[in-house]
Design a protein around this motif. Structure first.
Motif, short mmCIF file in Angstrom:
data_model
loop_
_atom_site.label_atom_id
_atom_site.label_comp_id
_atom_site.label_asym_id
_atom_site.label_seq_id
_atom_site.Cartn_x
_atom_site.Cartn_y
_atom_site.Cartn_z
N SER A 1 100.07 -84.00 -4.85
CA SER A 1 99.87 -85.32 -4.06
C SER A 1 100.58 -86.46 -4.97
CB SER A 1 98.42 -85.59 -3.81
OG SER A 1 97.80 -85.79 -4.90
N TYR B 1 103.54 -90.38 -4.08
CA TYR B 1 103.58 -91.79 -4.73
C TYR B 1 104.73 -92.03 -5.67
CZ TYR B 1 98.74 -90.91 -3.15
OH TYR B 1 97.87 -90.64 -2.42
N LYS C 1 105.44 -90.80 2.99
CA LYS C 1 104.31 -91.69 4.12
C LYS C 1 105.36 -92.79 5.02
CE LYS C 1 101.38 -93.07 0.90
NZ LYS C 1 100.10 -93.88 0.44
N ASP D 1 96.26 -93.29 5.54
CA ASP D 1 96.38 -92.76 4.17
C ASP D 1 95.45 -91.53 4.19
OD1 ASP D 1 98.35 -94.31 3.38
OD2 ASP D 1 97.08 -96.07 2.54
N PHE E 1 96.63 -87.88 2.57
CA PHE E 1 96.00 -87.41 1.29
C PHE E 1 95.12 -86.22 1.22
CE2 PHE E 1 92.09 -87.73 -1.40
CZ PHE E 1 92.83 -87.75 -2.85
N ASP F 1 92.16 -93.53 -5.58
CA ASP F 1 93.16 -93.20 -5.02
C ASP F 1 93.13 -92.08 -3.96
OD1 ASP F 1 95.88 -93.80 -4.79
OD2 ASP F 1 96.57 -92.41 -6.29
N PRO F 2 93.31 -92.61 -2.75
CA PRO F 2 94.02 -93.54 -1.93
C PRO F 2 93.25 -94.46 -1.53
CG PRO F 2 93.87 -91.76 -0.28
CD PRO F 2 93.34 -91.45 -1.70
#
Lengths: 210, 210, 210, 210
Positions: free
Chosen positions: C125, C129, C146, C164, C168, D186-187
């Motif tokens: 993951s 980001y 994303k 989100d 995730f 997170d997230p």
DNA sequence: TATGAATGAGGCTTCATTCAT
DNA sequence: TATGAATGAAGCCTCATTCAT
């Protein structure tokens, strides 16, 4: 003469510590503290590098320990020499004379062992307070220079005003001036400076005699 | 008051050198010489690392230059202060008084600036002989402490036997004792030691007065 | 296609940094992070050991940078592959199908590159980001996974609740299960687990479609 | 309740091993595995350094043993808590409810013990298979989580398709998402994520119920 | 069985110095 | 003249492991 028995392991530990100290001393006085590495010290002492760290924090720890030991030794020798001299001569020395004798012993020694002089630098007074020297299996108890001086004064029926300050001042004076004079001939040669230094010391001692 | 004109390029060079010196001084007195790197000195002075090497050989070169500068400054200030004092008072100072005045000025300064004391360590006497201080665009010529003292003695109609040795001995005495006493309170506090030190200095001075 | 021009020095710096990164990657995936030394990384990259420290704090800094880069690359490839597939087929894929496509791409890749799988461990993951990958002279701008997904959903006229969290959760699910299944065959073989994993992902996606 | 008797020597050995384990755990969770040395573990456990090697291969051996023990403990506690809850309430929990109960117990515990969460990292599933926990003089036999779940399902007259995969997938999902959410937010924050996680778990469970 | 003194390989990191720009 | 990226030698220090007691 107090003697302390040690078992085999402790003896071995003492030996290693002493080996490290004497190896370090030899290196410090020949190639200099900055140019000496832990590795060299350990190798010379025939111990592992890690062993060094069992006994000392770092290079400066062992350097300081050695300065204390070496300055202490100087005072021990000077005292012993004075004692020997007094017991072999019929001459009666005054208190000033005795201080001059000690001073002379010290500066003569330092002037003949430049490496030692450089090494202890201007830290001669560490020897006044320092911890014991190299330890060994069976060791004589050492006498403290101040204790020695006090008993000497007592025997001579003399007392010094400002005892601690006087001793300290003289030792600092001897060391700091000799350092420059012996190493640089600055501001004058050693042999020319010596009588002047003795004169100053006599002034200070005599002024302190009640 | 001799003044020297410099052109713009030389001025810029002087500025860089002075920036390096003052940056180094600040670092040396705060984090210590050993913990200061050339990179830090250069960065603080806002010059490139290579620029450092245009002006100094290495860290010890700049360190020594700074000790000379700083000890010299101390003497300059002390002499100026004495001059000011003498010209604003009707009191007539003896030669010993003047030496004590200078001594007091120096040890007061050092006791208030421990970082400086630690930095110059036991090298105060470097200031007696040293090279000029920070250079600047227009600079007064500085007076040498020994020259100053000699002219002072001459004006007072006094002469000192063993002039060089006396000055040197006193400076060494001041520095080496103060170093221990101020930093460690050893063997006695600074305020208690001061009168004793002054007394010793008077002894030495008076003994040297022909 | 934004392109950034760099001067010669910056280009050289980029090259060194990239050399370090790829050398480190090769070592990390062959002998393992713990068994890789800075010295090895620098030597393999043909740069000085000190150069390593100009670009990275320590081994873990470069390790983390690499995980970000590598996981990011995986997503980039998966997205590119999906795009290619969509543009070469007449078949109309549902949103779930597209997620399964991406998932399949990723787990197939990881199952064929065990060293990579071990290396990124359970940190897939991070690629969601992460900072940009290897930099080069002229570089295409990379698309964020994303952002990619959102525009895909928009084109398909579909919206995901809890966007989100859904992304995730799926990524974590893929990575953590694959890690064990591929490496240990635990609790079942990879080929047996795959349909079950796909089924779970469809459940989660369909549940999130408004 | 099977109990095993041990003689005095074995008991002493167990004590040393347990002391080593708990010392290691405290160090691992406070200063980190990388920063913990064998010496520290042995000292904290009041045993000699050599003794460590009588019980464990190296640091990673004891680390792995501890992860198994700790994750196993978490499951033991969660099962016990569920049993207690069921026996003190008249409420009839569905199978999904029970899984959510367990999940809630685990994530609440981990969110309150960050050091433990960091320590077990993403290895919660080790607790599913692991070796026995700390051994002690008289020890109850522990129940395996899968055995527990199967008997629970049987009592409720429910069967799960893909039993092993389902259990494994849920545990991995819980652990990997919680790790990021609790540690980094997170997230999304932990409290916001929790209902979503529960929803996903219900989806998976319900889908698996035949 | 238990210890802990001794080891020494080898990692890490710094930093003075150079030199191309 | 000024710069600062690059270097790599050099030293520090740790720490797992052994083995004599």
């Amino acid at each position: 003469m107090k003697k302390i028995k040690m078992n085999k392991i402790d003896l071995n530990k003492e030996k290693k510590k002493n080996d490290l100290l004497s190896s370090a001393y030899e290196l410090f006085t020949t190639v200099g503290v900055e140019n000496t590495t832990i590795t060299q010290i350990a190798r010379k002492a025939n111990v592992g590098k890690g062993t060094f760290y069992l006994y000392f924090q770092d290079k400066y720890d062992i350097r300081n320990a050695l300065i204390s030991i070496k300055t202490n030794e100087i005072f021990q020798e000077a005292m012993k020499s004075l004692n020997d001299y007094c017991s072999h001569t019929s001459e009666k020395l005054s208190v000033s004379d005795k201080f001059i004798y000690i001073t002379d012993y010290i500066i003569t020694k330092l002037s003949k062992d430049i490496a030692l002089l450089k090494y202890i630098s201007k830290n001669l007074s560490w020897g006044l307070y320092s911890t014991p020297a190299f330890q060994s299996d069976e060791k004589e108890e050492l006498i403290d220079f101040k204790t020695f001086t006090m008993s000497m004064l007592e025997k001579d029926g003399v007392s010094l005003k400002n005892f601690d300050m006087t001793i300290f001042t003289i030792v600092e004076l001897i060391n700091s001036t000799c350092y420059n004079v012996i190493l640089n001939g600055d501001p004058i040669t050693f042999s020319d400076y010596k009588p002047y230094l003795f004169r100053c010391i006599r002034l200070i001692i005599n002024d302190s005699i009640a």
